[in-house]
Write an enzyme that holds these catalytic residues in place. Structure first.
Site: not given
Length: 611
Positions: A275-277, A299, A546
């Protein structure tokens, strides 16, 4: 040319690399992995792989697991605290949030951990790789879940994403910190972090990060950390970091089950998730050639494609850092915290600074806020993202991100930041000071990978003038000069391509994401990939922002749904596709229902896609 860090013995590293490559299906044209400083630990009898023996109750505790000696914690104590910290930084564990009851698992999973330092060819610094092999590993299934840490977190930074799904299913789980992580280096004391998390001087033990010290007189020089100061631009290699973690997983399985060796990519299923980075790293891994990867789930990915509305993180983050504090005065109904009443005077002064710099128009704060808001909307920001982005502004994350990423993209060493920023332990008045032994000892377990935090603060070229620093950071994207060109070259190295043909990929993103807006990241990526005929599916989740961890704050929990349930569900669908030939999930716009104040999360709130 393979460049081995000077602190890793050459013969040991070379021997380990040869062993790691044997039988792993590394194809022609793929680089051979380089591993060193391997450690193997066992986790049973009050300890385990998934929660370090803490269970859901221990992970929920607001107090971290204690060190018997705060200045000299043991590797086991550091690991337990890192697991606690990374769970709490990623998942909503608050009662009523549904974790461990409605979705997710913190089951006690006994097993072994294999950890090493891995180096991609050409890199100055290693990244950490870690493989968790449960005692219940299914030799008939032969599955590996490989994950990259979110944000700039350490090697346990995806445990709530990949470990929680894969370990209870009998899969091995491989992790990488993707060249970032919490291996901070104290330039004042000349001390860094060893492979097992303890503090040592270079040469005494292999260090996970030993930067080139800045030139100049001896004395107080602050803190360096790997994401910003490795001079490697690690984001450009995120995909290769993920692949090396998968290669290390095969080596770990060979060691764990010699009677069933060799484990190869031909007979071991590999699913990547993040997820994210970490989601961006998974998508970069998906574009690599070869049949080493069977599926990917990403994600809220930080992914950059040109065209289709795509924007680089550095572009929209520096824009937001300048304009959003003022524009938020125009956006009603901001989530709390940050407390609007306390922030409004600061944001009003920020509006005035923007007006003085010629960046907004208007004779008063209301008109200036309207001008800033209009500029953001014209560049693609939605009010939902701006509203959720209030937390990013309030916690000063835009500045933290852009300072560190400017250093990484430009491959600057510590002390050479083009806008004069640095990092140091700070006293109560904000002046740099030497870090204490206890502070250093906890950095690896407690930190998130990018200061400020854990006693470390940002140091400005001109103390007290953060606005000038933000203008300088924005000029590195918009301006001319060698520093600007250097940073933009680094950003260009992070551009993503469509995934390998035939590879199943599911992308999930919250519509209200205020840190990585889908309009700039996942949506352009999906459009580009689907236009190229790739097997990419896209779930757009209404009322999801987020940070699942923020949902423990009552106002956030009332407004937003967590994203992790959709990541787990996508993994379930991908697994069914690979095992039984079930159809891949369809694209979906998920109409969730916020639970409201004081109510526990229910399945109906999530409205998970039926197919």
């Amino acid at each position: 040319m393979n460049r081995i860090p000077h602190r890793i013995p050459l013969l040991a590293a070379a021997a380990f690399a040869l062993a790691a490559c044997a039988g792993h299906g590394v194809r022609k044209g793929q680089e051979a992995p380089m591993f060193a400083a391997e450690r193997v630990t066992e986790h049973r009898d009050g300890d385990d792989l998934l929660s370090a023996g803490l269970g859901l109750g221990g992970l929920r505790s607001p107090a971290p697991p204690a060190f018997a000696d705060p200045e000299r914690p043991t590797p086991a104590e550091l690991r337990r605290r890192a697991v606690w910290s990374n769970w709490r930084g990623i998942a909503d564990l608050a009662p009523g949030g549904g974790y461990g009851e409605l979705y997710g698992s913190v089951a006690a999973v006994p097993g072994r951990e294999y950890a090493a330092l891995a180096t991609v060819p050409g890199a100055r610094q290693p990244h950490r790789v870690l493989v968790q092999v449960p005692d219940g590993f299914d030799l008939g299934k032969r599955c590996v879940v490989v994950a990259a840490s979110s944000g700039s977190r350490g090697v346990y930074g995806a445990i709530a994403v990949a470990g929680a799904w894969g370990l209870p299913k009998g899969c091995a789980v491989a992790y990488t910190d993707k060249g970032a992580g919490t291996d901070y280096f104290d330039l004042d004391a000349g001390l860094g972090v060893t492979a097992d998390g303890r503090i040592a001087a270079p040469g005494a033990m292999p260090l996970a990060f030993a930067p080139d010290a800045p030139a100049g007189a001896a004395g107080r020089r602050g803190i360096a950390f790997k994401h910003a100061h490795s001079q490697d631009n690690p984001e450009a290699d995120w995909g290769r970091h993920v692949r090396q973690a998968a290669q290390y997983a095969l080596h770990a399985l060979d060691r764990a089950f010699p009677q069933a060796a060799p484990f190869t990519f031909a007979d071991t299923r590999v699913i990547a998730v993040g997820i994210s980075n970490g989601g961006g790293a998974v998508l970069r891994a998906a574009e690599l050639e070869g049949d080493w990867l069977d599926a990917a789930v990403a994600g809220e990915p930080n992914v950059y494609v040109e065209g289709e509305g795509g924007r680089a993180l550095y572009d929209y983050a520096t824009e937001a850092a300048l304009l959003m504090p003022c524009a938020l005065l125009r956006v009603p109904g901001l989530p709390q915290p940050p407390a609007t009443a306390q922030m409004a005077p600061l944001w009003t002064r920020h509006c005035a600074a923007l007006k003085a710099a010629g960046l907004v128009e208007g004779g008063d704060a209301a008109a200036q806020a309207a001008s800033a808001h209009a500029r953001l909307k014209a560049s693609g920001w939605r009010d939902e993202a701006l509203r959720a982005g209030a937390a990013t502004v309030g916690f000063d994350m835009w500045r933290a991100v852009t300072v560190a990423y400017a250093s990484a993209y430009g491959r600057y060493t510590a002390g050479a930041h083009p806008c004069g920023h640095g990092y140091a332990a700070l006293d109560p008045k904000g002046a740099a000071r030497a870090a204490t032994a206890a502070e250093r000892a906890a950095w690896w377990a407690d930190a998130s990978g990018i200061p400020p935090g854990n006693g470390i603060g940002l140091v400005e070229r001109t103390p007290g003038d953060a606005f000038a620093g933000l203008q300088c950071l924005r000029a590195l994207w918009q301006g001319e000069g060698e520093d600007a060109r250097r940073v933009r070259r680094g950003v260009a190295e992070t551009r993503a391509a469509p995934p390998r043909a035939g590879l199943p990929v599911v992308v999930i993103h919250g519509d209200d994401d205020g840190l990585i807006p889908p309009a700039f990241s996942s949506a352009p990526y999906v459009r580009r990939a689907q236009a190229a005929g790739r097997e990419v599916r896209y779930w757009q989740v209404h009322n999801a922002q987020h940070f699942d961890a923020f949902l423990g704050l009552p106002d956030y929990g009332a407004r937003y749904v967590p994203l992790l349930p959709y990541v787990y569900a996508a993994l379930d669908r991908v697994e069914a596709h690979l095992e039984r030939g079930a159809p891949l999930p369809a694209d979906a716009i998920v109409d969730t229902v916020p639970r409201g104040a004081g109510r526990p999360l229910q399945a109906a709130n999530l409205a998970l896609p039926a197919r």
